[in-house]
Every structure is written in C-alpha cells, then in structure tokens.
Design an enzyme around this catalytic site. Structure first.
Site, PDB file in Angstrom:
ATOM      1  CG  ASN A   1      -1.960   1.095   1.284  1.00  7.60           C
ATOM      2  OD1 ASN A   1      -1.978   1.935   0.510  1.00  7.60           O
ATOM      3  ND2 ASN A   1      -2.732   1.219   2.119  1.00  7.60           N
TER       4      ASN A   1
ATOM      5  NE  ARG B   1      -6.107   0.810   0.320  1.00  8.66           N
ATOM      6  CZ  ARG B   1      -6.628   1.108   1.492  1.00  8.66           C
ATOM      7  NH1 ARG B   1      -5.789   0.923   2.290  1.00  8.66           N
ATOM      8  NH2 ARG B   1      -7.824   1.511   1.802  1.00  8.66           N
TER       9      ARG B   1
ATOM     10  CG  HIS C   1     -12.919   2.225   3.418  1.00 12.29           C
ATOM     11  ND1 HIS C   1     -13.663   3.025   4.066  1.00 12.29           N
ATOM     12  CD2 HIS C   1     -11.613   2.576   3.681  1.00 12.29           C
ATOM     13  CE1 HIS C   1     -13.091   4.058   4.772  1.00 12.29           C
ATOM     14  NE2 HIS C   1     -11.713   3.745   4.387  1.00 12.29           N
TER      15      HIS C   1
ATOM     16  NE  ARG D   1     -10.774  11.390   4.377  1.00  8.62           N
ATOM     17  CZ  ARG D   1     -10.479  10.062   4.250  1.00  8.62           C
ATOM     18  NH1 ARG D   1     -11.595   9.407   3.928  1.00  8.62           N
ATOM     19  NH2 ARG D   1      -9.444   9.737   4.127  1.00  8.62           N
TER      20      ARG D   1
ATOM     21  CD  GLU E   1      -8.726  -2.012   4.094  1.00  7.72           C
ATOM     22  OE1 GLU E   1      -8.330  -1.712   5.367  1.00  7.72           O
ATOM     23  OE2 GLU E   1      -9.267  -1.278   3.310  1.00  7.72           O
TER      24      GLU E   1
END
Ligand code: AMP
Length: 392
Positions: free
Chosen positions: A7, A88, A177, A236, A379
């Site tokens: 990633n 990713r 996600h 956020r 993940e």
C-alpha cells in the site's frame, strides 16, 4: 507461494508478506517519510518490532531495503521467491470491477484516474513502478478500493447534478474501502452459513464508510466520488450542503481547493471537538466533561445510525450488522451508542459480549432481531488473496 501486499502513499509504503494459500503472515512493516527528512522504517516479525532510521530518497530505495530485510531475516534466499505483488489502488473508476494484472495499459488507466484521485493514485503508480523495477519477475496486480462497489445501480451512484458532469467529468459515486467491505461481508456469510444475506457493513476507522451488501454484492455505499462523503470521520466532514464551499470561500477569501483541504483535514471529529481526530481522545474529552467532544460524538453516532437505518430500508431488512476498522473494532462505547439507537429495529446489545476489542465476536443478545458482529478487517490479506489467484 510468497505474496507481497503493498500500500503506497505519497511518502509511505506499507507492506505485508504472506505465505499463500495458507494465509500465514510472515512479516509486515511500513516505510515512512519517503523523500523527506528523518525517514525511517519499522518492521514486525516473529513478535518483535524493529525501527531503523535510514535515508529514503524515493520508493525505489524503500523497495530495495524491504527486499534486503526479507533476505537478512532469512524469510527468503532469493528475490525470485516473491511470486506476486499486489498493489492497493484507491480509485479504479468505472474501469475495474475486479483486481487485474498491472499491465502497462492498466497502469496508464490508473494514472489517468489521478484526475479524480489526486491524493492517492499517483502514489500507487510510484509504488507499482518501484516494485516492478526491484522485482521484475514477480506478477504484479492492482487491487482497487472501488471494485467491490461497481455492482451499485445508477440510481444509487448518480448525483443530481448536470448530466454532462457524469459523461464529461466522470462525476458519480465510486465508493471506497471496497476491499474491507468485501472481506468482512465474506466472513459474515461464513458465520451465518449462507450467501443469500442482507448485510450492513460499517468500516469505521479514521476514514469511515458503510455499505449495503445483498447476496454478497454491494448495492450502496456511503462514500462518493471521493472518500469525503457520507459519514462524519476523524478529520473529514462527510456529507454537507454543497453551497457551504462557495459561501466559506467568499467570506474567508479562500480558493475552492483550500476550502476542500479544510473539509478533509480540519473537519469531522477534529473540527467539532477542536481536540483530536482520534476517537480515543474524544472519549477522554467526554469523560472530562468537554462539551464539544460530547457534541462531536453525538453527531458522529447519529450519522452512522442514519445510514444503517437507510440501508435497512434499502435492503428490505438486515441479517447482520458488521463493525470493523479502528473505531468499529475497538470502541466499546461507540458501538453501544449506535446499537442502543437501533433498539427501535429490535436490536439488543449484550454489554458483556460487547466489552471486547479487536476480536471476531457476536455483540448482541440472543433475542436481538438483528445480530451485530465485530469482524476485524484484513485488507492486506484480501489483496494477497486476489494476487495469489491471479498469479497461480
Ligand atoms: P483505522 O483508520 O482503521 O486504522 O482506525 C484508526 C482509528 O481507530 C483511530 O484514529 C482511533 O480513532 C480509532 N481507535 C483505535 N483504537 C481505539 C480504541 N482502543 N478505542 C477507540 N478508538 C480506537
């Protein structure tokens, strides 16, 4: 077969090496501050964590050091033992509904999609190029955060804006996600013992999103064109009135892009509490009676409950609610506040079962109309699994 899950961020590179198909994690780590001063890396291996300060001018050096650590720690003798590398990628647009090989053509599409993912896709491309340079013989794959959401119908992915914004500028909901929502929904189906299920998966971490998953396929999700949609998050804002952007820009003499940065980095739990984007600090603030932390947490929980209620209606019921990611797996109080508000749907929390962090657990009472589970996400394993399937 050894498969590396990668990633890459603009100044970081996270990795986990798996033995597949056994799903055994061999070593993991992260290179930080790549291209900056004071760069370093940490690796976790054999229950130990090691930190080293090194110069990392680019992702290439990070990859070279990564491979050297694998040899030095006798995890591999030769680079050729790494058969696959899964990367990713945040934004796959409408081009990718599954993981694919990192061909030049596919990498080109990822680069072009940087237009709608300027913070994420360029970094992924840098990581892919570095990996190809250092281990050219490994099969390289692209695993997208957006693919799992490609089954969403246009009624749910379109925004009510001029249609040309969609045809010309690709403005629509993509969701993110996806690897995590897919992983936990597969695990939930294993727990429930069937695939014809209606699931609401709540990935609540620093970034947060909720998906409605019908029979293993995503039918709706809370994030949008970018990851700053839907829920209130660590820093956020999630969904807001779109006109706030021009209003604040005019009043404060800021550009749209400057306002956008504030909506991504200075909003959410951080913006409301003025304390932190980390839910542990918010919990501490609440315990100390901090009014703004109390308000931030109430707003945070309300939005999660709103989405669960909306997806319950959209799915026509729900067989299980899943909590995952940093907050979902670890915040006992946030899960309780959410589940208590869902009592109108017949949800009944079992406080003893809920008093746990980071373990796959049923957290509702046996007579709850909808069961809720913690399912820790993975993940990295999902990326390794897709890569193994494309490599073998
Ligand atoms: P993630 O983005 O999935 O890594 O989640 C990171 C976030 O999880 C942190 O910013 C915290 O808000 C939250 N978190 C991690 N550990 C805990 C904990 N023990 N209790 C409450 N929240 C936690």
């Amino acid at each position: 077969m050894k498969i590396l899950s990668v990633n890459a961020g603009s100044s970081s590179l996270k990795f986990t090496l798996f033995e597949m198909p056994e799903e055994k994690e061999l070593i993991s780590g992260v290179f930080e501050k790549i291209g900056l001063k004071d760069s370093f890396y940490t690796i976790k291996f054999d229950g130990e964590k090691i930190k080293k300060e090194v110069s990392l001018p680019s992702h290439n050096e990070a990859f070279e050091l990564l491979m050297k650590e694998l040899v030095d720690n006798k995890i591999i003798d030769d680079y050729a033992e790494i058969k696959g590398v899964g990367h990713r990628v945040a934004q796959g647009g409408a081009y990718f509904d599954k993981s694919v090989l990192a061909t030049d053509e596919n990498i080109d599409i990822v680069s072009k999609l940087s237009q709608i993912a300027p913070l994420h896709n360029p970094a992924a491309v840098i990581g892919i190029k570095a990996a190809k340079k250092v281990i050219p013989d490994a099969t390289q794959t692209l695993v997208f955060d957006t693919s799992f959401h490609q089954t969403i119908d246009e009624v749910n992915y379109m925004y009510a804006v001029p249609y040309e914004w969609y045809t010309k500028l690709n403005v629509r909901k993509y969701g993110f996600h996806g690897t995590s929502h897919k992983y936990v929904s597969m695990k939930a189906n294993e727990i429930l013992g069937r695939n014809d299920t209606k699931l609401i998966t709540c990935h609540i971490g620093n970034g947060a999103s909720i998906s409605a998953v019908l029979n293993g396929k995503c039918i709706d999700t809370s994030m949008g064109l970018t990851p700053n949609a839907g829920l209130m998050m660590g820093s956020r804002c999630g969904d807001i009135d779109a006109s706030i952007v021009s209003y604040v820009a005019e009043c404060e003499n800021l550009t749209a892009s400057e306002v956008n940065t504030k909506l991504n980095k200075e909003s959410g739990l951080l913006g409301i509490s003025g304390v932190s984007s980390d839910s542990r600090d918010i919990e501490e603030g609440i315990n100390n009676g901090d009014e703004r932390c109390i308000l931030a947490q109430k707003m945070y929980v309300k939005r999660i409950v709103d989405y669960i209620a909306s997806y319950y209606v959209e799915l026509g019921g729900c067989d299980a609610i899943i909590f995952t990611a940093g907050v979902g797996e670890n915040s006992i109080s946030t899960r309780k506040q959410i589940l208590d508000k869902l009592s109108v749907l017949g949800v009944k929390i079992d406080e003893e079962r809920n008093n746990i962090r980071g373990k796959e657990t049923l957290i509702t009472a046996d007579n709850s109309k909808i069961p809720a589970y913690i399912i820790p996400t993975n993940e990295e394993l999902m990326i390794a699994t897709d890569t193994y399937n494309l490599t073998k």
